[in-house]
Design an enzyme around this catalytic site. Structure first.
Site, PDB file in Angstrom:
ATOM      1  N   ARG A  27     -27.264 -20.946 -26.073  1.00  7.42           N
ATOM      2  CA  ARG A  27     -27.084 -20.356 -27.398  1.00  7.42           C
ATOM      3  C   ARG A  27     -28.391 -20.178 -28.154  1.00  7.42           C
ATOM      4  O   ARG A  27     -28.435 -19.575 -29.232  1.00  7.42           O
ATOM      5  CB  ARG A  27     -26.146 -21.225 -28.233  1.00  7.42           C
ATOM      6  CG  ARG A  27     -24.784 -21.422 -27.628  1.00  7.42           C
ATOM      7  CD  ARG A  27     -23.957 -22.333 -28.487  1.00  7.42           C
ATOM      8  NE  ARG A  27     -23.664 -21.705 -29.766  1.00  7.42           N
ATOM      9  CZ  ARG A  27     -22.638 -20.897 -29.995  1.00  7.42           C
ATOM     10  NH1 ARG A  27     -21.787 -20.644 -29.022  1.00  7.42           N
ATOM     11  NH2 ARG A  27     -22.448 -20.357 -31.171  1.00  7.42           N
ATOM     12  N   TRP A  73     -31.933 -20.891 -32.219  1.00  2.47           N
ATOM     13  CA  TRP A  73     -32.359 -19.516 -31.997  1.00  2.47           C
ATOM     14  C   TRP A  73     -32.841 -19.040 -33.365  1.00  2.47           C
ATOM     15  O   TRP A  73     -32.050 -18.889 -34.291  1.00  2.47           O
ATOM     16  CB  TRP A  73     -31.194 -18.666 -31.504  1.00  2.47           C
ATOM     17  CG  TRP A  73     -31.610 -17.272 -31.124  1.00  2.47           C
ATOM     18  CD1 TRP A  73     -32.130 -16.871 -29.921  1.00  2.47           C
ATOM     19  CD2 TRP A  73     -31.535 -16.102 -31.945  1.00  2.47           C
ATOM     20  NE1 TRP A  73     -32.400 -15.519 -29.963  1.00  2.47           N
ATOM     21  CE2 TRP A  73     -32.048 -15.023 -31.182  1.00  2.47           C
ATOM     22  CE3 TRP A  73     -31.109 -15.845 -33.243  1.00  2.47           C
ATOM     23  CZ2 TRP A  73     -32.125 -13.724 -31.675  1.00  2.47           C
ATOM     24  CZ3 TRP A  73     -31.186 -14.543 -33.735  1.00  2.47           C
ATOM     25  CH2 TRP A  73     -31.687 -13.506 -32.941  1.00  2.47           C
ATOM     26  N   ASN A  99     -25.748 -23.527 -37.963  1.00  4.50           N
ATOM     27  CA  ASN A  99     -25.730 -22.337 -37.104  1.00  4.50           C
ATOM     28  C   ASN A  99     -25.210 -21.198 -37.964  1.00  4.50           C
ATOM     29  O   ASN A  99     -24.101 -21.276 -38.485  1.00  4.50           O
ATOM     30  CB  ASN A  99     -24.812 -22.575 -35.897  1.00  4.50           C
ATOM     31  CG  ASN A  99     -24.546 -21.305 -35.111  1.00  4.50           C
ATOM     32  OD1 ASN A  99     -25.377 -20.392 -35.104  1.00  4.50           O
ATOM     33  ND2 ASN A  99     -23.408 -21.241 -34.446  1.00  4.50           N
ATOM     34  N   GLY A 100     -26.026 -20.148 -38.124  1.00  7.19           N
ATOM     35  CA  GLY A 100     -25.597 -19.014 -38.946  1.00  7.19           C
ATOM     36  C   GLY A 100     -26.723 -18.563 -39.850  1.00  7.19           C
ATOM     37  O   GLY A 100     -27.882 -18.939 -39.644  1.00  7.19           O
ATOM     38  N   GLU A 484     -25.758  -0.409 -17.908  1.00  7.04           N
ATOM     39  CA  GLU A 484     -25.644  -1.856 -17.723  1.00  7.04           C
ATOM     40  C   GLU A 484     -26.749  -2.358 -16.784  1.00  7.04           C
ATOM     41  O   GLU A 484     -27.341  -3.422 -17.019  1.00  7.04           O
ATOM     42  CB  GLU A 484     -24.239  -2.191 -17.184  1.00  7.04           C
ATOM     43  CG  GLU A 484     -23.978  -3.631 -16.815  1.00  7.04           C
ATOM     44  CD  GLU A 484     -24.161  -4.627 -17.960  1.00  7.04           C
ATOM     45  OE1 GLU A 484     -24.341  -4.232 -19.125  1.00  7.04           O
ATOM     46  OE2 GLU A 484     -24.147  -5.840 -17.674  1.00  7.04           O
ATOM     47  N   GLU A 491     -33.475  -7.372 -19.717  1.00  6.29           N
ATOM     48  CA  GLU A 491     -33.336  -8.694 -20.348  1.00  6.29           C
ATOM     49  C   GLU A 491     -33.761  -9.828 -19.429  1.00  6.29           C
ATOM     50  O   GLU A 491     -34.214 -10.870 -19.908  1.00  6.29           O
ATOM     51  CB  GLU A 491     -31.936  -8.912 -20.933  1.00  6.29           C
ATOM     52  CG  GLU A 491     -30.815  -9.091 -19.967  1.00  6.29           C
ATOM     53  CD  GLU A 491     -29.469  -9.298 -20.678  1.00  6.29           C
ATOM     54  OE1 GLU A 491     -29.408  -9.911 -21.743  1.00  6.29           O
ATOM     55  OE2 GLU A 491     -28.459  -8.829 -20.123  1.00  6.29           O
ATOM     56  N   HIS A 507     -33.728  16.330 -19.909  1.00  3.68           N
ATOM     57  CA  HIS A 507     -34.029  16.695 -21.291  1.00  3.68           C
ATOM     58  C   HIS A 507     -35.062  15.758 -21.922  1.00  3.68           C
ATOM     59  O   HIS A 507     -35.097  15.610 -23.137  1.00  3.68           O
ATOM     60  CB  HIS A 507     -32.736  16.720 -22.116  1.00  3.68           C
ATOM     61  CG  HIS A 507     -31.739  17.687 -21.564  1.00  3.68           C
ATOM     62  ND1 HIS A 507     -31.806  19.042 -21.797  1.00  3.68           N
ATOM     63  CD2 HIS A 507     -30.688  17.502 -20.729  1.00  3.68           C
ATOM     64  CE1 HIS A 507     -30.821  19.649 -21.149  1.00  3.68           C
ATOM     65  NE2 HIS A 507     -30.129  18.730 -20.488  1.00  3.68           N
TER      66      HIS A 507
HETATM   67  O1  M6R Z   1     -20.019 -12.212 -26.252  1.00  8.27           O
HETATM   68  P1  M6R Z   1     -20.083 -10.726 -26.340  1.00  8.27           P
HETATM   69  O2  M6R Z   1     -19.515 -10.050 -25.150  1.00  8.27           O
HETATM   70  O3  M6R Z   1     -19.480 -10.191 -27.617  1.00  8.27           O
HETATM   71  O4  M6R Z   1     -21.627 -10.399 -26.381  1.00  8.27           O
HETATM   72  C1  M6R Z   1     -22.107  -9.099 -26.533  1.00  8.27           C
HETATM   73  C2  M6R Z   1     -23.570  -9.019 -26.199  1.00  8.27           C
HETATM   74  O5  M6R Z   1     -24.314  -9.863 -27.016  1.00  8.27           O
HETATM   75  C3  M6R Z   1     -23.830  -9.387 -24.732  1.00  8.27           C
HETATM   76  O6  M6R Z   1     -23.087  -8.599 -23.862  1.00  8.27           O
HETATM   77  C4  M6R Z   1     -25.330  -9.217 -24.414  1.00  8.27           C
HETATM   78  O7  M6R Z   1     -25.677  -7.870 -24.469  1.00  8.27           O
HETATM   79  C5  M6R Z   1     -25.668  -9.827 -23.051  1.00  8.27           C
HETATM   80  N1  M6R Z   1     -26.890 -10.581 -23.139  1.00  8.27           N
HETATM   81  C6  M6R Z   1     -25.878  -8.815 -21.999  1.00  8.27           C
HETATM   82  O8  M6R Z   1     -26.194  -9.383 -20.790  1.00  8.27           O
END
Ligand code: M6R
Length: 611
Positions: A27, A73, A99-100, A484, A491, A507
């Site tokens: 997290r 984070w 957290n928040g 994807e 990432e 394009h």
């Molecule tokens: O938990 P969620 O599916 O709502 O999360 C959405 C995105 O944060 C999540 O898919 C993010 O893009 C991943 N790191 C992709 O691998």
């Protein structure tokens, strides 16, 4: 975004908290800290991962039966020791983790500065903590009351947990927007952002609701709303085993989760799809079937990988159900005043079920009369609870920050919903419906066959690992797969990657193509295949290095490609669940070859509970 753990009871708190923080590190991992209350309140915190904290406090007095811990984070203030949680109040009596985001922290800070408060950190958390202390001192009230008063003034999202030196047998926690689970043991309580730190001690948990304050003693849990009214804690039994959150012999969670996919897709279909009988049973959807069938439009709302699943679903729903579908980034949808009509069906797609943008987007849409269906992985999560109905993806805990098995499970669920609706609307012919049901049943085996090529894909990864840029191209159902693939690579490996519809590449992005640029084509046999092959020609003519994901016997693509990965053929609607697998493995192996921590890529966090 940030993991919180707390403990109160007869055990040593530190080992429980430390282990919990390690489980929640997905997290956030910018810094970590603990506050332990024994004879006096001791706070230890450190920039970096939980292991850095652990190392830095070897030999310190860590004895306590009550404590709080945090893995961060960063939002307000750079990642350093000073900004790490827990924070101590000016009076030194309170310690707090959060957290928040406290959106109105600047105004609260001004108020506190005028009243002589000073701050050690740049965080919004320290402001809220001191605001609580200020209220407690000025109103001469209990901490619980001060928290309730303070939170009525707070704009933003939070889970907070406080320790008060003067009340060593009580933790105070509160939640709005960010997740909080309380595990109930025998004369002990465990608090965490999700159930993973709790599971080995107890399976009985309470999910705290928004605007609730929890007063937690070893043998007592009281929930109140901000108006001081008692709420009844709703105890749920966790349906999760410890093994599900461990690496099970794999080097990384990401690899384990990629390899779990034959099983997770199977689990997702199990009990729902009966190809021989020609039925799909989804009780959550059943209740709203008429509304979905008659909807003027369906809006898919999601972020990141889940948004890509929504794009695939758009193609499937439009083709099979002939219902207009829009796919929205939750972060845009929630703010741009979209037209929502009563009866619109919104499908929220989310692995964590806690993504702040998706959550608020559906809350807003619900207020305007939309029907909300959740396609969510984490049972009991906020999005699943806000949704009117939905279907869980049953992929099990996904811990690697890069989403893999959640994506294929989302596709499996969304495909089943589309098939069910199409069947009942009569918009799919019978022969195709039954064939698709049987083919869907075969997907886990085809994914398994694809995974068997991992050594070949690893060799390709070695070859391209030093690239600085890359393009991912696909058309039709494979276009979102290209997106994807690009997201996964950037990432995990920090290589710049762009996903594009293969034809759209002409394009603009084609200007990037030279003899160094790897271009990944997702080119399985489908109704767009010939067109994709033409796009491959265009890249080849400009000396791009082509890696293609194709089906057996595709001589044309093979001749145009520098490297090919052959995957089993499937109906184009189902192909994304298979064609994405090599792209997940490619990113994983490139990331590992470049020496990065693929489970915890820089700057990211698994669950984005801030906007
Ligand atoms: O938990 P969620 O599916 O709502 O999360 C959405 C995105 O944060 C999540 O898919 C993010 O893009 C991943 N790191 C992709 O691998």
């Amino acid at each position: 975004m940030c993991g919180i753990v707390a403990y109160i009871g007869p055990r040593e708190a530190y080992p429980v908290i430390l282990k919990g923080l390690k489980r929640l590190e997905y997290r956030g991992y910018d810094s970590a800290g603990v506050a332990l209350l024994n004879s006096g309140l001791k706070v230890y915190k450190k920039k970096g991962k939980v292991a850095d904290l652990e190392e830095s406090i070897v030999g310190k007095d860590l004895h306590a039966n009550i404590g709080i811990g945090h893995t961060r984070w960063a939002t307000h203030g750079e990642p350093n020791d000073r900004n790490a949680h827990p924070h101590l109040s000016n009076g030194g009596r309170l310690a707090m983790i959060h957290n928040g985001i406290i959106e109105n922290y600047a105004a609260l800070k001004q108020e506190l500065l005028k009243n002589g408060y000073h701050f050690q950190s740049d965080t919004d958390t320290e402001v809220l903590l001191n605001f609580i202390e200020y209220i407690q001192v000025n109103n001469n009230c209990s901490l619980e009351e001060a928290v309730r008063i303070a939170l009525k003034r707070v704009v933003g999202a939070y889970v907070i947990v406080l320790i008060d030196q003067e009340n060593p047998d009580t933790l105070i926690a509160a939640r709005k927007g960010s997740p909080l689970v309380i595990g109930i043991g025998k004369n002990e309580h465990f608090l965490a952002s999700d159930a993973s730190p709790i599971i080995e001690y107890t399976k009985e948990v309470v999910y705290v609701n928004d605007y609730e304050v929890a007063i937690i003693k070893p043998d007592e849990l009281i929930l109140k709303n901000l108006g001081n009214e008692r709420q009844t804690p709703y105890i749920t039994k966790l349906d999760m085993e410890l093994a599900a959150i461990e690496k099970g012999g794999y080097d990384h969670f990401m690899l384990k989760e990629i390899f779990e996919q034959p099983q997770t897709i199977y689990d997702c279909l199990r009990g729902r799809l009966d190809a021989d009988l020609g039925t799909i049973t989804m009780s959550g959807i059943e209740k709203y079937k008429e509304q979905i069938m008659n909807a003027n439009r369906i809006v898919m709302v999601a972020c990141g990988t889940s948004w890509h699943a929504g794009l695939v679903a758009e193609y499937i729903f439009e083709e099979l159900c002939r219902i207009n579908v829009e796919v929205e980034y939750a972060s845009e949808f929630r703010y741009r005043n979209p037209v929502i009509n009563k009866g619109d069906v919104i499908i929220a797609i989310s692995q964590s079920g806690e993504t702040a943008d998706t959550l608020v987007a559906i809350e807003n849409a619900k207020k305007q009369g939309a029907i909300i269906l959740g396609v969510v992985n984490v049972v009991g999560s906020s999005i699943s609870r806000v949704s009117d109905a939905g279907a869980y993806t049953h992929a099990g805990p996904e811990i690697g920050v890069a989403s893999t098995k959640a994506f294929t499970a989302q596709l499996a669920v969304l495909t089943m919903i589309a098939l069910k609706i199409a069947h009942d609307r009569g918009s799919i012919d019978k022969e195709r419906y039954h064939r698709l049901l049987h083919e869907l049943n075969d997907v886990p085996d085809k994914v398994k066959a694809t995974l068997e090529q991992h050594e070949h894909i690893k060799a390709i990864a070695e070859k391209y690992k030093d690239s600085t840029d890359s393009l991912f191209l696909g058309r039709g159902y494979n276009f979102p797969v290209a997106l994807e693939g690009a997201l996964k690579l950037k990432e995990i490996s920090y290589i710049h990657a762009e996903g594009y519809p293969a034809a759209e590449m002409k394009h603009g992005p084609i200007a990037l193509v030279d003899e160094k640029l790897p271009v990944v084509f997702v080119a399985t046999r489908d109704s767009y295949h010939e067109k994709v092959v033409s796009n491959m020609q265009e890249i080849r003519a400009r000396k791009g290095r082509i890696i293609s994901v194709i089906n057996e016997g595709d001589e044309q693509s093979t001749a145009l490609s520098n490297d090919v990965i052959v995957v089993p053929e499937a109906d184009e609607i189902l192909a994304p669940m298979i064609s994405v697998i090599p792209l997940q493995l490619l990113s994983y192996y490139v990331g590992v070859a470049r020496g990065f921590d693929v489970d915890k890529p820089r700057n990211l966090a698994k669950s984005v509970t801030v906007e």
